[in-house]
Design a protein around this motif. Structure first.
Motif, PDB file in Angstrom:
ATOM      1  N   GLY A 147      34.644  70.890  65.736  1.00  0.00           N
ATOM      2  CA  GLY A 147      33.550  70.050  65.269  1.00  0.00           C
ATOM      3  C   GLY A 147      33.389  68.757  66.046  1.00  0.00           C
ATOM      4  N   ARG A 148      32.311  68.087  65.717  1.00  0.00           N
ATOM      5  CA  ARG A 148      31.990  66.793  66.323  1.00  0.00           C
ATOM      6  C   ARG A 148      31.700  65.794  65.204  1.00  0.00           C
ATOM      7  NH1 ARG A 148      33.032  69.761  69.995  1.00  0.00           N
ATOM      8  NH2 ARG A 148      31.967  70.152  71.943  1.00  0.00           N
ATOM      9  N   SER A 149      31.929  64.539  65.500  1.00  0.00           N
ATOM     10  CA  SER A 149      31.590  63.466  64.575  1.00  0.00           C
ATOM     11  C   SER A 149      30.462  62.655  65.199  1.00  0.00           C
ATOM     12  CB  SER A 149      32.804  62.570  64.321  1.00  0.00           C
ATOM     13  OG  SER A 149      33.808  63.290  63.642  1.00  0.00           O
ATOM     14  N   GLN A 150      29.419  62.404  64.412  1.00  0.00           N
ATOM     15  CA  GLN A 150      28.266  61.660  64.916  1.00  0.00           C
ATOM     16  C   GLN A 150      28.426  60.186  64.583  1.00  0.00           C
ATOM     17  OE1 GLN A 150      24.480  62.431  63.048  1.00  0.00           O
ATOM     18  NE2 GLN A 150      23.373  61.663  64.816  1.00  0.00           N
ATOM     19  N   TYR A 151      28.282  59.351  65.615  1.00  0.00           N
ATOM     20  CA  TYR A 151      28.327  57.900  65.467  1.00  0.00           C
ATOM     21  C   TYR A 151      27.059  57.310  66.072  1.00  0.00           C
ATOM     22  CZ  TYR A 151      33.165  58.059  63.944  1.00  0.00           C
ATOM     23  OH  TYR A 151      34.310  58.301  63.221  1.00  0.00           O
ATOM     24  N   VAL A 152      26.464  56.357  65.371  1.00  0.00           N
ATOM     25  CA  VAL A 152      25.232  55.711  65.827  1.00  0.00           C
ATOM     26  C   VAL A 152      25.425  54.198  65.774  1.00  0.00           C
ATOM     27  CG1 VAL A 152      23.760  57.626  65.056  1.00  0.00           C
ATOM     28  CG2 VAL A 152      24.221  55.726  63.510  1.00  0.00           C
ATOM     29  N   PRO A 153      24.626  53.449  66.563  1.00  0.00           N
ATOM     30  CA  PRO A 153      24.777  51.990  66.544  1.00  0.00           C
ATOM     31  C   PRO A 153      24.595  51.414  65.144  1.00  0.00           C
ATOM     32  CG  PRO A 153      23.418  52.655  68.388  1.00  0.00           C
ATOM     33  CD  PRO A 153      23.619  53.878  67.539  1.00  0.00           C
ATOM     34  N   ALA A 154      25.430  50.435  64.814  1.00  0.00           N
ATOM     35  CA  ALA A 154      25.352  49.792  63.501  1.00  0.00           C
ATOM     36  C   ALA A 154      24.116  48.912  63.401  1.00  0.00           C
ATOM     37  CB  ALA A 154      26.604  48.950  63.255  1.00  0.00           C
ATOM     38  N   GLU A 155      23.700  48.340  64.512  1.00  0.00           N
ATOM     39  CA  GLU A 155      22.542  47.451  64.529  1.00  0.00           C
ATOM     40  C   GLU A 155      21.301  48.229  64.942  1.00  0.00           C
ATOM     41  OE1 GLU A 155      22.770  44.355  63.443  1.00  0.00           O
ATOM     42  OE2 GLU A 155      24.904  44.636  63.146  1.00  0.00           O
ATOM     43  N   PRO A 156      20.147  47.835  64.479  1.00  0.00           N
ATOM     44  CA  PRO A 156      18.928  48.543  64.865  1.00  0.00           C
ATOM     45  C   PRO A 156      18.643  48.404  66.355  1.00  0.00           C
ATOM     46  CG  PRO A 156      18.414  46.605  63.539  1.00  0.00           C
ATOM     47  CD  PRO A 156      19.909  46.739  63.574  1.00  0.00           C
ATOM     48  N   PRO A 157      17.993  49.426  66.966  1.00  0.00           N
ATOM     49  CA  PRO A 157      17.663  49.335  68.393  1.00  0.00           C
ATOM     50  C   PRO A 157      16.902  48.056  68.703  1.00  0.00           C
ATOM     51  CG  PRO A 157      17.146  51.512  67.542  1.00  0.00           C
ATOM     52  CD  PRO A 157      17.530  50.649  66.359  1.00  0.00           C
ATOM     53  N   GLY A 158      17.242  47.444  69.823  1.00  0.00           N
ATOM     54  CA  GLY A 158      16.561  46.237  70.261  1.00  0.00           C
ATOM     55  C   GLY A 158      17.168  44.964  69.716  1.00  0.00           C
ATOM     56  N   SER A 159      18.178  45.072  68.845  1.00  0.00           N
ATOM     57  CA  SER A 159      18.766  43.862  68.261  1.00  0.00           C
ATOM     58  C   SER A 159      19.642  43.126  69.269  1.00  0.00           C
ATOM     59  CB  SER A 159      19.586  44.213  67.020  1.00  0.00           C
ATOM     60  OG  SER A 159      20.766  44.899  67.396  1.00  0.00           O
ATOM     61  N   GLY A 160      20.087  43.849  70.297  1.00  0.00           N
ATOM     62  CA  GLY A 160      20.934  43.231  71.307  1.00  0.00           C
ATOM     63  C   GLY A 160      22.397  43.179  70.931  1.00  0.00           C
ATOM     64  N   ASP A 161      22.763  43.592  69.726  1.00  0.00           N
ATOM     65  CA  ASP A 161      24.155  43.548  69.291  1.00  0.00           C
ATOM     66  C   ASP A 161      24.643  44.973  69.059  1.00  0.00           C
ATOM     67  OD1 ASP A 161      26.640  42.848  68.369  1.00  0.00           O
ATOM     68  OD2 ASP A 161      25.956  42.350  66.360  1.00  0.00           O
ATOM     69  N   VAL A 162      25.100  45.615  70.112  1.00  0.00           N
ATOM     70  CA  VAL A 162      25.625  46.974  69.986  1.00  0.00           C
ATOM     71  C   VAL A 162      27.128  46.895  70.185  1.00  0.00           C
ATOM     72  CG1 VAL A 162      25.465  49.342  70.817  1.00  0.00           C
ATOM     73  CG2 VAL A 162      23.464  47.883  70.899  1.00  0.00           C
ATOM     74  N   GLY A 163      27.830  46.455  69.163  1.00  0.00           N
ATOM     75  CA  GLY A 163      29.274  46.331  69.246  1.00  0.00           C
ATOM     76  C   GLY A 163      30.001  47.339  68.388  1.00  0.00           C
ATOM     77  N   ARG A 164      29.241  48.033  67.524  1.00  0.00           N
ATOM     78  CA  ARG A 164      29.871  49.001  66.622  1.00  0.00           C
ATOM     79  C   ARG A 164      28.987  50.239  66.482  1.00  0.00           C
ATOM     80  NH1 ARG A 164      31.242  47.043  61.140  1.00  0.00           N
ATOM     81  NH2 ARG A 164      29.018  46.734  60.991  1.00  0.00           N
ATOM     82  N   PHE A 165      29.631  51.383  66.454  1.00  0.00           N
ATOM     83  CA  PHE A 165      28.963  52.641  66.113  1.00  0.00           C
ATOM     84  C   PHE A 165      29.503  53.049  64.742  1.00  0.00           C
ATOM     85  CE2 PHE A 165      28.057  54.778  70.527  1.00  0.00           C
ATOM     86  CZ  PHE A 165      27.173  53.776  70.839  1.00  0.00           C
ATOM     87  N   VAL A 166      28.627  53.378  63.817  1.00  0.00           N
ATOM     88  CA  VAL A 166      29.054  53.801  62.479  1.00  0.00           C
ATOM     89  C   VAL A 166      28.926  55.312  62.342  1.00  0.00           C
ATOM     90  CG1 VAL A 166      28.571  51.597  61.369  1.00  0.00           C
ATOM     91  CG2 VAL A 166      26.790  53.319  61.491  1.00  0.00           C
ATOM     92  N   TRP A 167      29.823  55.882  61.551  1.00  0.00           N
ATOM     93  CA  TRP A 167      29.866  57.320  61.328  1.00  0.00           C
ATOM     94  C   TRP A 167      28.718  57.765  60.462  1.00  0.00           C
ATOM     95  CZ3 TRP A 167      31.820  59.996  56.736  1.00  0.00           C
ATOM     96  CH2 TRP A 167      32.047  61.364  56.936  1.00  0.00           C
ATOM     97  N   ARG A 168      28.030  58.827  60.864  1.00  0.00           N
ATOM     98  CA  ARG A 168      26.928  59.390  60.087  1.00  0.00           C
ATOM     99  C   ARG A 168      27.263  60.753  59.508  1.00  0.00           C
ATOM    100  NH1 ARG A 168      25.181  55.212  58.750  1.00  0.00           N
ATOM    101  NH2 ARG A 168      23.619  54.088  59.907  1.00  0.00           N
ATOM    102  N   GLY A 169      28.356  61.350  59.958  1.00  0.00           N
ATOM    103  CA  GLY A 169      28.755  62.639  59.429  1.00  0.00           C
ATOM    104  C   GLY A 169      29.316  63.521  60.526  1.00  0.00           C
ATOM    105  N   ASP A 170      29.751  64.698  60.125  1.00  0.00           N
ATOM    106  CA  ASP A 170      30.324  65.671  61.063  1.00  0.00           C
ATOM    107  C   ASP A 170      29.367  66.836  61.222  1.00  0.00           C
ATOM    108  OD1 ASP A 170      32.678  64.178  61.366  1.00  0.00           O
ATOM    109  OD2 ASP A 170      33.600  65.127  59.626  1.00  0.00           O
ATOM    110  N   VAL A 171      29.379  67.422  62.394  1.00  0.00           N
ATOM    111  CA  VAL A 171      28.552  68.587  62.690  1.00  0.00           C
ATOM    112  C   VAL A 171      29.415  69.669  63.335  1.00  0.00           C
ATOM    113  CG1 VAL A 171      26.426  67.245  62.935  1.00  0.00           C
ATOM    114  CG2 VAL A 171      27.838  67.639  64.937  1.00  0.00           C
ATOM    115  N   PRO A 172      29.034  70.946  63.132  1.00  0.00           N
ATOM    116  CA  PRO A 172      29.846  72.021  63.731  1.00  0.00           C
ATOM    117  C   PRO A 172      29.739  72.054  65.247  1.00  0.00           C
ATOM    118  CG  PRO A 172      28.057  72.930  62.394  1.00  0.00           C
ATOM    119  CD  PRO A 172      27.961  71.444  62.343  1.00  0.00           C
TER     120      PRO A 172
END
Length: 88
Positions: A63-88
């Motif tokens: 499986g894989r774990s999906q992580y996306v930026p914690a801040e909205p696109p364009g905010s300029g602060d991409v320091g964390r990716f948060v977990w959104r779930g697992d996929v096969p």
């Protein structure tokens, strides 16, 4: 012990961040607390996040774990990716 970088080997004597590299922190899910090296990633890829292999996710070694930026696109602060779930 310092923080581990995603993809480092368990027996790596220096599994932590390296000077001159850019990292995001993985928050939540099976990779919580690890760092992901995004050095050289095009900005679009950083905004898209990442699907990362994880033996400890819901689907096991395949499986894989999906992580996306914690801040909205364009905010300029991409320091964390948060977990959104697992996929096969």
């Amino acid at each position: 012990m310092g923080r581990r970088v995603y993809g480092s080997e368990p027996d790596d004597p220096e599994p932590g961040p390296r000077p001159g590299h850019d990292y995001v922190e993985l928050v939540g899910g099976p990779l919580d607390g690890m760092l992901l090296d995004v050095t050289g990633w095009p900005p679009r890829e950083v905004v898209d996040g990442a699907l990362l292999m994880s033996e400890h996710g819901h689907f096991g070694p395949a499986g894989r774990s999906q992580y996306v930026p914690a801040e909205p696109p364009g905010s300029g602060d991409v320091g964390r990716f948060v977990w959104r779930g697992d996929v096969p």
